[in-house]
Design a protein around this motif. Structure first.
Motif, mmCIF file in Angstrom:
data_model
loop_
_atom_site.group_PDB
_atom_site.id
_atom_site.type_symbol
_atom_site.label_atom_id
_atom_site.label_comp_id
_atom_site.label_asym_id
_atom_site.label_seq_id
_atom_site.Cartn_x
_atom_site.Cartn_y
_atom_site.Cartn_z
ATOM 1 N N VAL A 9 3.881 13.635 -11.656
ATOM 2 C CA VAL A 9 2.575 14.308 -11.646
ATOM 3 C C VAL A 9 1.605 13.640 -10.678
ATOM 4 O O VAL A 9 0.410 13.951 -10.693
ATOM 5 C CB VAL A 9 1.979 14.395 -13.068
ATOM 6 N N LEU A 10 2.092 12.729 -9.831
ATOM 7 C CA LEU A 10 1.238 12.137 -8.801
ATOM 8 C C LEU A 10 0.670 13.237 -7.907
ATOM 9 O O LEU A 10 1.415 14.084 -7.413
ATOM 10 C CB LEU A 10 2.052 11.152 -7.953
ATOM 11 N N LEU A 11 -0.651 13.235 -7.735
ATOM 12 C CA LEU A 11 -1.330 14.213 -6.878
ATOM 13 C C LEU A 11 -0.916 15.645 -7.213
ATOM 14 O O LEU A 11 -0.779 16.501 -6.333
ATOM 15 C CB LEU A 11 -1.043 13.894 -5.404
ATOM 16 N N HIS A 12 -0.742 15.903 -8.501
ATOM 17 C CA HIS A 12 -0.140 17.156 -8.962
ATOM 18 C C HIS A 12 -0.825 18.394 -8.394
ATOM 19 O O HIS A 12 -0.170 19.310 -7.867
ATOM 20 C CB HIS A 12 -0.161 17.227 -10.490
ATOM 21 N N ASP A 13 -2.145 18.440 -8.480
ATOM 22 C CA ASP A 13 -2.837 19.670 -8.092
ATOM 23 C C ASP A 13 -2.921 19.847 -6.584
ATOM 24 O O ASP A 13 -3.208 20.951 -6.110
ATOM 25 C CB ASP A 13 -4.232 19.706 -8.721
ATOM 26 N N LEU A 14 -2.676 18.787 -5.843
ATOM 27 C CA LEU A 14 -2.575 18.910 -4.392
ATOM 28 C C LEU A 14 -1.142 19.220 -3.962
ATOM 29 O O LEU A 14 -0.926 19.859 -2.926
ATOM 30 C CB LEU A 14 -3.038 17.616 -3.709
ATOM 31 N N ARG A 15 -0.169 18.761 -4.757
ATOM 32 C CA ARG A 15 1.254 18.941 -4.404
ATOM 33 C C ARG A 15 1.809 20.289 -4.830
ATOM 34 O O ARG A 15 2.740 20.798 -4.190
ATOM 35 C CB ARG A 15 2.106 17.852 -5.063
ATOM 36 N N THR A 59 -9.269 9.178 -8.134
ATOM 37 C CA THR A 59 -8.279 8.924 -9.186
ATOM 38 C C THR A 59 -7.966 10.169 -10.002
ATOM 39 O O THR A 59 -6.876 10.276 -10.559
ATOM 40 C CB THR A 59 -8.761 7.796 -10.111
ATOM 41 N N ASP A 60 -8.897 11.117 -10.073
ATOM 42 C CA ASP A 60 -8.613 12.355 -10.794
ATOM 43 C C ASP A 60 -7.622 13.216 -10.026
ATOM 44 O O ASP A 60 -6.850 13.971 -10.620
ATOM 45 C CB ASP A 60 -9.908 13.139 -11.045
ATOM 46 N N GLN A 61 -7.622 13.096 -8.711
ATOM 47 C CA GLN A 61 -6.608 13.785 -7.911
ATOM 48 C C GLN A 61 -5.268 13.054 -7.996
ATOM 49 O O GLN A 61 -4.214 13.700 -8.053
ATOM 50 C CB GLN A 61 -7.070 13.886 -6.455
ATOM 51 N N LEU A 62 -5.324 11.733 -8.008
ATOM 52 C CA LEU A 62 -4.081 10.966 -8.097
ATOM 53 C C LEU A 62 -3.363 11.240 -9.412
ATOM 54 O O LEU A 62 -2.134 11.355 -9.443
ATOM 55 C CB LEU A 62 -4.374 9.473 -7.962
ATOM 56 N N ILE A 63 -4.108 11.324 -10.510
ATOM 57 C CA ILE A 63 -3.515 11.648 -11.805
ATOM 58 C C ILE A 63 -4.523 12.486 -12.593
ATOM 59 O O ILE A 63 -5.444 11.939 -13.208
ATOM 60 C CB ILE A 63 -3.080 10.378 -12.584
ATOM 61 N N PRO A 64 -4.402 13.823 -12.557
ATOM 62 C CA PRO A 64 -5.328 14.666 -13.309
ATOM 63 C C PRO A 64 -5.371 14.280 -14.800
ATOM 64 O O PRO A 64 -4.344 13.920 -15.381
ATOM 65 C CB PRO A 64 -4.747 16.072 -13.112
ATOM 66 N N ALA A 65 -6.549 14.342 -15.376
ATOM 67 C CA ALA A 65 -6.766 13.826 -16.737
ATOM 68 C C ALA A 65 -5.830 14.449 -17.759
ATOM 69 O O ALA A 65 -5.418 13.783 -18.717
ATOM 70 C CB ALA A 65 -8.217 14.058 -17.139
ATOM 71 N N ARG A 66 -5.447 15.692 -17.572
ATOM 72 C CA ARG A 66 -4.614 16.355 -18.578
ATOM 73 C C ARG A 66 -3.225 15.738 -18.695
ATOM 74 O O ARG A 66 -2.519 15.975 -19.684
ATOM 75 C CB ARG A 66 -4.500 17.854 -18.274
#
Length: 205
Positions: free
Chosen positions: A41-47, A21-28
């Motif tokens: 921002v879905l999967l923001h850091d992977l996208r 879930t932290d990947q799905l929506i990073p806490a920030r």
């Protein structure tokens, strides 16, 4: 919520296990209001790269999957914290169902309560579906009425908790499910008032 009966949409393959879930929506990003929408921002850091540019090697970052309605992923999808915003991000992006061999328990409950269908298929069938989609992007159909995933050359049956199925087919949340038993509840209340009148509140007070 929008009922889920039989939906046909583009499926995006995500051949990754343990998407949490932290990947799905990073806490920030959880300070965003639902009105702003979590889809961007879905999967923001992977996208996205650090500069905001889409990562070309990540399927959901590619323009051809911007209208995807389904995700197909590997085991343990939605593990981690109980944040419901992870489901908001998927729903706001336009995802109607996620297909995977297994899900985080709380994520799956949150998904159903927000109209998102978690489809569990055996791992070998998910791998077969992933291989097909990675070879050629395609629309697939998720038929909840008949509990079947239909893809080019494939017809894959699945099972779902009957209460979850009822909620999704009708677009109900937990309150709607309770209200569907209104007649029985009112009959019980009437019987109880007749047999234990001293338990009823005094309307004059």
């Amino acid at each position: 919520m929008k009922p889920f009966t039989r939906v046909t949409a583009l499926a995006c393959p995500l051949p990754i296990a343990n998407i949490d879930t932290d990947q799905l929506i990073p806490a920030r990003f959880m300070r965003r209001t639902r009105k702003e929408g979590y889809g961007p921002v879905l999967l923001h850091d992977l996208r996205f790269e650090a500069d905001g540019a889409p990562k070309p090697d990540f399927p959901l970052a590619r323009p051809e999957y911007s209208s995807a309605g389904f995700l197909v992923a590997r085991r343990n999808f939605g593990s981690g914290s109980s944040r419901e915003a992870a489901v908001y991000a998927l729903a706001d992006f336009g995802i109607r169902a996620v297909i995977a061999p297994s899900f985080g328990d709380i994520f799956a409950q949150n998904a159903v309560n927000n109209g998102l269908l978690p489809v569990r298929l055996p791992e070998d069938q998910v791998e077969q579906l992933l291989a097909s989609l990675m070879a050629e992007p395609a629309d697939i159909t998720v038929d909840l009425e008949n509990a079947r995933v239909e893809a080019p050359g494939l017809a894959l049956p699945f099972t779902l908790d009957p209460v979850w199925r009822t909620k999704l087919l009708n677009g109900w949340d937990d309150l709607d499910l309770t209200l569907s038993h209104r007649a029985e509840i009112e009959q019980f209340m009437a019987r109880d008032a007749g047999s234990r009148p001293w338990m009823m509140p005094d309307p004059s007070k």
